[in-house]
Design a protein around this motif. Structure first.
Motif, mmCIF file in Angstrom:
data_model
loop_
_atom_site.group_PDB
_atom_site.id
_atom_site.type_symbol
_atom_site.label_atom_id
_atom_site.label_comp_id
_atom_site.label_asym_id
_atom_site.label_seq_id
_atom_site.Cartn_x
_atom_site.Cartn_y
_atom_site.Cartn_z
ATOM 1 N N GLU A 226 -4.292 4.694 -6.455
ATOM 2 C CA GLU A 226 -5.183 5.131 -5.362
ATOM 3 C C GLU A 226 -5.530 6.598 -5.538
ATOM 4 O O GLU A 226 -4.707 7.376 -6.008
ATOM 5 N N ASP B 52 0.844 -1.201 0.000
ATOM 6 C CA ASP B 52 0.000 0.000 0.000
ATOM 7 C C ASP B 52 0.881 1.254 0.000
ATOM 8 O O ASP B 52 2.030 1.204 0.450
ATOM 9 N N ASP B 53 0.347 2.352 -0.474
ATOM 10 C CA ASP B 53 1.037 3.651 -0.443
ATOM 11 C C ASP B 53 2.435 3.571 -1.049
ATOM 12 O O ASP B 53 3.385 4.173 -0.529
HETATM 13 MG MG MG Z 1 -3.145 3.641 0.483
#
Ligand code: MG
Ligand code: C2E
Ligand code: MG
Length: 558
Positions: free
Chosen positions: A516, A459-460
């Motif tokens: 995202e 993620d990220d």
């Molecule tokens: Mg994220």
């Protein structure tokens, strides 16, 4: 006084292992025993006829002596710690008992004392038990408070500054948990030496409790405090050696300055503790000098943290889950969704997971939090999950801190079983900044999930410091490009190139890419152009409660 003439008494008093001093009503010193010389350095003829205040270091405020005299008059005795000065000029903590004797008109006083800084002899050892920490041989909290009180009242008269440093070892508990208490004790002893190496010889270092230390630092220059704090944090960069093992430890430091942040020792220490809390919030291994604003933020964090503990235990209905659909950017179909936890507190209102997840991590309640996540999703899935073709995914976020928790598989196992049962694929998202720190044990745990057919996503991505060599070794199938690169995608040429580079990395490592935070049509189109396959964002759908997301999915498949 009569008994002074009596030989037996004289021997007894002279041989007594504490300094004894007798004063008359005025008060003037009329007698001292032999031990008096070894403790104070004064010969009897140097003090005879003088006021007992010749011994005083001038550290105590006038009200200190008023209380002492009050107690002598009312109770005939006083006992406590006093800072006095030796003939050499050295200031030392003294344990003093004073008794009043004789009758009205003929009143006198006997004082008995010893140097608490000297810890030889049985008597001194007794006192040291109460004032010193046996493990590190440093002053304990009680003695530190006395030092601080005395120094503050001295500074008050001189108009000088001093600083209080509160030092806490980061994650010390896990040292004990992983390596046992004996090793933990060794680490504490080395940590004490490490702190000692940073402070000056006139500074006072104490062990307050467990892994907490404090220092009184004498300040001369303006920037000195910053420097000392910096050196303190840096001193822990080198490994600590215990026996034949090396251990990497870090420390967080909070600091206050007299008189800027407080007028009393107690206030300085308390605010240094709050500054320490701010340093912990800022990610540990750093220092913070007390600031009002940060203190306010810290207070909120602490209140929230306490509310979270209670809510996780007793008010589980305050937690629910929303789902953000994920789209195939080519076909526009919903191909999966991410579950995001929500906490709605009666007093604080809705609290963002960006705020409460780190709190739960810090409080060691991430397991209880995940329990709520699982409970809420299972309850949603009970009501009529849409029957979708093979590869529809449901992703949950897992904190890296939880990867080592043996209970993780137990708590999410039933959820993954249910997701498979309805024909979907479970997915775990772990933030990039954390995944690079995972130990071998955590990676094994991740591999175990992957082997059960769970997808693992980073993620990220782009916010951490991924090593590409390491990335290749990870049991990961999906990269989620952080929304900070997406947000200026269509406006900043540089971000387009970064996203393009990330997509290149993903392709080289054969990972799937998900964007995202898509908020605009132009971002969407740019991503399509760059060849990103999947995405989520407010443009297509915000995170929604179960019934709403269900309708969105069903629509998308019609
Ligand atoms: Mg994220
Ligand atoms: P994340 O995993 O990166 O989740 C995406 C976050 O971006 C979500 O915030 C989502 O609401 C938000 N978002 C989605 N689309 C857009 C958009 O187009 N624009 C903008 N500005 N934001 C968008 P949320 O729900 O507040 O979650 C924040 C973070 O909290 C998550 O970041 C995740 O790291 C963590 N988190 C959330 N739920 C859980 C959970 O159940 N367990 C754990 N361990 N962490 C969670
Ligand atoms: Mg996520």
């Amino acid at each position: 006084m009569q008994f002074e003439q009596q030989a037996d008494f004289r021997v007894l008093v002279d041989q007594y292992p504490r300094a004894i001093m007798i004063a008359n009503k005025e008060p003037r010193i009329t007698y001292v025993n032999r031990m008096f010389h070894s403790v104070t350095g004064f010969q009897p003829d140097e003090v005879m006829g003088e006021s007992p205040s010749v011994l005083s270091a001038g550290l105590h405020a006038p009200d200190f002596y008023q209380i002492m005299w009050r107690s002598l008059i009312d109770n005939g005795r006083w006992e406590g710690m006093v800072w006095n000065r030796k003939k050499s000029g050295e200031i030392y903590p003294q344990w003093l008992s004073i008794y009043s004797m004789g009758s009205e008109g003929q009143r006198g006083y006997v004082g008995m004392f010893m140097d608490m800084g000297k810890r030889d002899g049985a008597d001194a050892r007794l006192a040291s038990l109460a004032y010193y920490d046996p493990l590190t041989e440093l002053p304990n909290r009680l003695l530190f408070q006395e030092f601080l009180k005395a120094r503050v009242s001295q500074r008050a008269r001189e108009g000088a500054r001093l600083a209080v440093l509160f030092i806490d070892l980061d994650f010390f508990k896990s040292v004990n948990d992983l390596h046992g208490h004996e090793f933990g004790d060794g680490v504490l002893q080395q940590a004490a030496l490490c702190i000692q190496s940073v402070v000056g010889k006139d500074d006072v270092l104490a062990r307050l409790s467990g892994d907490e230390f404090a220092v009184i630092v004498e300040l001369s220059g303006q920037d000195e405090l910053n420097e000392v704090c910096q050196r303190m944090v840096q001193a822990f960069r080198a490994p600590i050696v215990v026996g034949d093992r090396e251990y990497f430890l870090s420390a967080s430091v909070g600091a206050t300055v007299y008189p800027t942040h407080g007028k009393s020792g107690a206030e300085l220490l308390q605010k240094a503790d709050r500054a320490l809390y701010a340093a912990k919030l800022a990610g540990r291994a750093c220092f913070r000098i007390y600031s009002e604003i940060e203190d306010e933020q810290g207070r909120r964090a602490q209140q929230l943290s306490e509310a979270l503990t209670t809510s996780l235990k007793t008010s589980t209905d305050e937690f629910h889950v929303v789902y953000q659909p994920q789209y195939d950017l080519c076909s526009g179909k919903v191909v999966g969704m991410e579950a995001l936890l929500r906490w709605n507190h009666p007093e604080f209102g809705p609290v963002s997971p960006a705020e409460f997840v780190p709190l739960a991590e810090r409080r060691g309640q991430i397991h209880e939090m995940t329990q709520q996540l699982v409970r809420a999703i299972l309850s949603d899935l009970r009501s009529d999950p849409p029957d979708l073709s093979g590869k529809f995914r449901l992703a949950i976020n897992i904190s890296a801190r939880q990867m080592t928790d043996a209970r993780l598989h137990l708590v999410i196992g039933p959820l993954f079983a249910r997701i498979r049962e309805i024909g979907w694929v479970p997915e775990i998202e772990i933030t990039e900044t954390h995944i690079m720190q995972l130990s071998g044990q955590c990676l094994d745990s991740l591999r175990a999930f992957r082997d059960q057919g769970v997808l693992i996503a980073i993620d990220d991505f782009g916010t951490g410091y991924s090593s590409l060599a390491y990335l290749q070794e990870l049991p990961v199938q999906v990269l989620k490009i952080d929304r900070q690169f997406i947000s200026s995608l269509a406006t900043k040429n540089r971000d387009s190139r970064i996203v393009s580079a990330i997509i290149g990395i993903g392709e080289a490592l054969e990972l799937e890419l998900v964007a995202e935070g898509i908020e605009t049509q132009s971002q969407y189109q740019e991503l399509q152009k760059l060849g990103c396959e999947r995405g989520q964002g407010f443009l297509m759908a915000t995170p929604q409660p179960w019934q709403a997301v269900r309708a969105t999915i069903v629509d998308s498949y019609q």
